[in-house]
Design a protein around this motif. Structure first.
Motif, PDB file in Angstrom:
ATOM      1  N   ASP A   5       0.791  -1.127   0.162  1.00  0.00           N
ATOM      2  CA  ASP A   5       0.129   0.056   0.256  1.00  0.00           C
ATOM      3  C   ASP A   5       0.807   1.122  -0.115  1.00  0.00           C
ATOM      4  O   ASP A   5       0.684   2.385  -0.464  1.00  0.00           O
ATOM      5  CB  ASP A   5      -0.982  -0.011   1.097  1.00  0.00           C
ATOM      6  CG  ASP A   5      -2.129  -0.974   1.033  1.00  0.00           C
ATOM      7  OD1 ASP A   5      -2.383  -1.372  -0.060  1.00  0.00           O
ATOM      8  OD2 ASP A   5      -2.530  -1.264   2.244  1.00  0.00           O
ATOM      9  N   GLY A   6       2.168   1.293   0.813  1.00  0.00           N
ATOM     10  CA  GLY A   6       2.824   2.313   0.879  1.00  0.00           C
ATOM     11  C   GLY A   6       3.585   2.629  -0.571  1.00  0.00           C
ATOM     12  O   GLY A   6       3.544   3.653  -1.055  1.00  0.00           O
ATOM     13  N   ALA A   7       3.907   1.530  -1.284  1.00  0.00           N
ATOM     14  CA  ALA A   7       4.493   1.643  -2.707  1.00  0.00           C
ATOM     15  C   ALA A   7       3.312   2.164  -3.574  1.00  0.00           C
ATOM     16  O   ALA A   7       3.777   3.122  -4.352  1.00  0.00           O
ATOM     17  CB  ALA A   7       5.024   0.075  -3.019  1.00  0.00           C
ATOM     18  N   LYS A   8       2.269   1.792  -3.332  1.00  0.00           N
ATOM     19  CA  LYS A   8       1.243   2.349  -4.269  1.00  0.00           C
ATOM     20  C   LYS A   8       0.981   3.719  -4.146  1.00  0.00           C
ATOM     21  O   LYS A   8       0.585   4.560  -5.081  1.00  0.00           O
ATOM     22  CB  LYS A   8      -0.379   1.444  -3.978  1.00  0.00           C
ATOM     23  CG  LYS A   8      -0.164   0.204  -4.626  1.00  0.00           C
ATOM     24  CD  LYS A   8      -1.410  -0.330  -4.590  1.00  0.00           C
ATOM     25  CE  LYS A   8      -1.598  -1.892  -4.836  1.00  0.00           C
ATOM     26  NZ  LYS A   8      -2.807  -2.584  -4.854  1.00  0.00           N
ATOM     27  N   LEU A   9       0.928   4.021  -2.798  1.00  0.00           N
ATOM     28  CA  LEU A   9       0.691   5.428  -2.615  1.00  0.00           C
ATOM     29  C   LEU A   9       1.837   6.256  -2.930  1.00  0.00           C
ATOM     30  O   LEU A   9       1.581   7.458  -3.299  1.00  0.00           O
ATOM     31  CB  LEU A   9       0.606   5.561  -0.839  1.00  0.00           C
ATOM     32  CG  LEU A   9       0.260   6.942  -0.444  1.00  0.00           C
ATOM     33  CD1 LEU A   9      -1.190   7.476  -0.907  1.00  0.00           C
ATOM     34  CD2 LEU A   9       0.077   6.988   1.173  1.00  0.00           C
ATOM     35  N   GLU A  10       3.003   5.777  -2.932  1.00  0.00           N
ATOM     36  CA  GLU A  10       4.181   6.217  -3.506  1.00  0.00           C
ATOM     37  C   GLU A  10       4.080   6.500  -4.842  1.00  0.00           C
ATOM     38  O   GLU A  10       4.386   7.798  -5.288  1.00  0.00           O
ATOM     39  CB  GLU A  10       5.362   5.848  -2.967  1.00  0.00           C
ATOM     40  CG  GLU A  10       6.345   6.496  -3.234  1.00  0.00           C
ATOM     41  CD  GLU A  10       6.794   7.840  -2.607  1.00  0.00           C
ATOM     42  OE1 GLU A  10       7.388   8.609  -2.953  1.00  0.00           O
ATOM     43  OE2 GLU A  10       6.440   7.795  -1.239  1.00  0.00           O
ATOM     44  N   ARG A  13       1.543   9.237  -5.663  1.00  0.00           N
ATOM     45  CA  ARG A  13       2.162  10.406  -5.290  1.00  0.00           C
ATOM     46  C   ARG A  13       2.885  10.925  -6.454  1.00  0.00           C
ATOM     47  O   ARG A  13       3.074  12.159  -6.914  1.00  0.00           O
ATOM     48  CB  ARG A  13       2.868  10.583  -4.062  1.00  0.00           C
ATOM     49  CG  ARG A  13       2.065  10.993  -2.676  1.00  0.00           C
ATOM     50  CD  ARG A  13       3.100  10.966  -1.770  1.00  0.00           C
ATOM     51  NE  ARG A  13       2.526  10.662  -0.541  1.00  0.00           N
ATOM     52  CZ  ARG A  13       2.742  10.333   0.552  1.00  0.00           C
ATOM     53  NH1 ARG A  13       4.029  10.522   0.714  1.00  0.00           N
ATOM     54  NH2 ARG A  13       1.962  10.375   1.585  1.00  0.00           N
ATOM     55  N   GLU A  14       3.747   9.895  -6.927  1.00  0.00           N
ATOM     56  CA  GLU A  14       4.845  10.573  -7.803  1.00  0.00           C
ATOM     57  C   GLU A  14       4.127  10.910  -9.285  1.00  0.00           C
ATOM     58  O   GLU A  14       4.646  11.762  -9.849  1.00  0.00           O
ATOM     59  CB  GLU A  14       5.669   9.128  -8.054  1.00  0.00           C
ATOM     60  CG  GLU A  14       6.754   9.397  -9.116  1.00  0.00           C
ATOM     61  CD  GLU A  14       7.756   8.347  -9.014  1.00  0.00           C
ATOM     62  OE1 GLU A  14       7.821   7.746 -10.213  1.00  0.00           O
ATOM     63  OE2 GLU A  14       8.140   7.863  -8.249  1.00  0.00           O
ATOM     64  N   LEU A  15       3.059   9.940  -9.607  1.00  0.00           N
ATOM     65  CA  LEU A  15       2.418  10.298 -10.506  1.00  0.00           C
ATOM     66  C   LEU A  15       1.537  11.829 -10.463  1.00  0.00           C
ATOM     67  O   LEU A  15       1.719  12.503 -11.576  1.00  0.00           O
ATOM     68  CB  LEU A  15       1.111   9.333 -10.981  1.00  0.00           C
ATOM     69  CG  LEU A  15       1.574   8.102 -11.595  1.00  0.00           C
ATOM     70  CD1 LEU A  15       0.571   6.841 -11.570  1.00  0.00           C
ATOM     71  CD2 LEU A  15       2.110   8.089 -12.709  1.00  0.00           C
ATOM     72  N   LEU A  16       0.985  12.068  -9.219  1.00  0.00           N
ATOM     73  CA  LEU A  16       0.376  13.242  -9.184  1.00  0.00           C
ATOM     74  C   LEU A  16       1.573  14.411  -9.070  1.00  0.00           C
ATOM     75  O   LEU A  16       1.412  15.526  -9.627  1.00  0.00           O
ATOM     76  CB  LEU A  16      -0.608  13.199  -7.956  1.00  0.00           C
ATOM     77  CG  LEU A  16      -1.843  12.585  -8.160  1.00  0.00           C
ATOM     78  CD1 LEU A  16      -2.504  12.405  -6.645  1.00  0.00           C
ATOM     79  CD2 LEU A  16      -2.763  13.088  -9.078  1.00  0.00           C
ATOM     80  N   LEU A  17       2.559  14.331  -8.072  1.00  0.00           N
ATOM     81  CA  LEU A  17       3.322  15.142  -7.830  1.00  0.00           C
ATOM     82  C   LEU A  17       4.733  14.935  -8.584  1.00  0.00           C
ATOM     83  O   LEU A  17       5.537  15.954  -8.453  1.00  0.00           O
ATOM     84  CB  LEU A  17       3.566  15.316  -6.293  1.00  0.00           C
ATOM     85  CG  LEU A  17       2.475  15.531  -5.251  1.00  0.00           C
ATOM     86  CD1 LEU A  17       2.838  15.467  -3.938  1.00  0.00           C
ATOM     87  CD2 LEU A  17       1.816  17.002  -5.774  1.00  0.00           C
ATOM     88  N   GLY A  18       5.136  13.951  -8.954  1.00  0.00           N
ATOM     89  CA  GLY A  18       6.175  13.675  -9.585  1.00  0.00           C
ATOM     90  C   GLY A  18       6.765  14.774 -10.718  1.00  0.00           C
ATOM     91  O   GLY A  18       7.937  15.195 -10.872  1.00  0.00           O
ATOM     92  N   ALA A  19       5.942  14.977 -11.559  1.00  0.00           N
ATOM     93  CA  ALA A  19       6.162  16.009 -12.725  1.00  0.00           C
ATOM     94  C   ALA A  19       6.607  17.399 -12.125  1.00  0.00           C
ATOM     95  O   ALA A  19       7.391  18.133 -12.387  1.00  0.00           O
ATOM     96  CB  ALA A  19       5.059  16.150 -13.733  1.00  0.00           C
TER      97      ALA A  19
END
Length: 175
Positions: A5-10, A13-19
Motif C-alpha cells: 500500500d505504501g508503494a502504491k501510495l508513493e 504521489r509520484e504520478l500526481l506530484l512527480g512532474a
C-alpha cells in the motif's frame, strides 16, 4: 498499511506530484547553476577590482614616492643654493668689511697727518705769539727801565738838594 500500500501510495504521489517535483528539482538545479555562475562572476569581478585597486594603490604610492623624492631633491637643491648664496653674501660682506677697514685705516692715517700738521701749525702760531709777547714784555721792561730813576742818582740828587737847602740862610718866620 502494508508495504504494498505504501508503494502504491508513493506511486500515486509520484504520478500526481512527480512532474511537479521534477520541475522543481530542474528549477532548483538551474537556480543553483545560475547562482554558481553569478558567484563565479562576482568572484572574478572582485578579483579584477582588487587587482585594479592594488594596481591603482601601487601606482599612487609610486607617484607619491616619486613626488616626495622630487620635492626632497628640490629642497636639497634649494638648500644648496641658499648655502651658496649665503656663502656669496658672507664673502661679499667680508670683502666690504675689509674694504671699509682699509678705508678707515687710510682715513685715520690722513686724520692723524692732518692733526699732526695742525698741531705743528698751532705750535708755530703759539711760538710766534709767545715770541711777540716776549718782545713786548722785553720792550715794556726796557721802557720801564728807562723811565725808572736810578736809586744812586736819586740819592745824589736828594743829597745835593739837602746841601743847597742847608746853605740857604734861614729865615725865622716866628715873628
Amino acid at each position: 498499511m502494508s508495504d504494498q500500500d505504501g508503494a502504491k501510495l508513493e506511486r500515486v504521489r509520484e504520478l500526481l506530484l512527480g512532474a511537479h517535483a521534477q520541475e522543481q528539482e530542474r528549477r532548483l538545479a538551474a537556480m543553483q547553476t545560475q547562482l554558481r555562475d553569478e558567484v563565479d562572476r562576482l568572484e572574478s569581478e572582485l578579483r579584477d577590482r582588487l587587482a585594479s585597486l592594488e594596481t591603482f594603490v601601487r601606482d599612487e604610492v609610486a607617484a607619491l614616492d616619486s613626488r616626495l623624492e622630487r620635492e626632497a631633491q628640490e629642497r636639497r637643491d634649494d638648500l644648496a643654493e641658499q648655502r651658496r648664496d649665503l656663502g656669496d653674501t658672507l664673502a661679499s660682506i667680508d670683502r666690504k668689511l675689509t674694504e671699509l677697514s682699509r678705508d678707515l685705516e687710510a682715513r685715520t692715517g690722513r686724520l692723524k697727518g692732518d692733526l699732526a700738521e695742525q698741531g705743528r701749525s698751532l705750535r708755530d702760531v703759539v711760538e710766534q705769539a709767545e715770541s711777540r709777547q716776549a718782545r713786548r714784555l722785553d720792550a715794556a721792561a726796557t721802557e720801564l727801565g728807562d723811565r725808572k730813576v736810578d736809586r744812586t742818582a736819586l740819592s745824589a740828587l736828594l743829597n745835593e738838594l739837602a746841601s743847597t737847602l742847608a746853605a740857604l740862610p734861614r729865615s725865622d718866620s716866628k715873628s
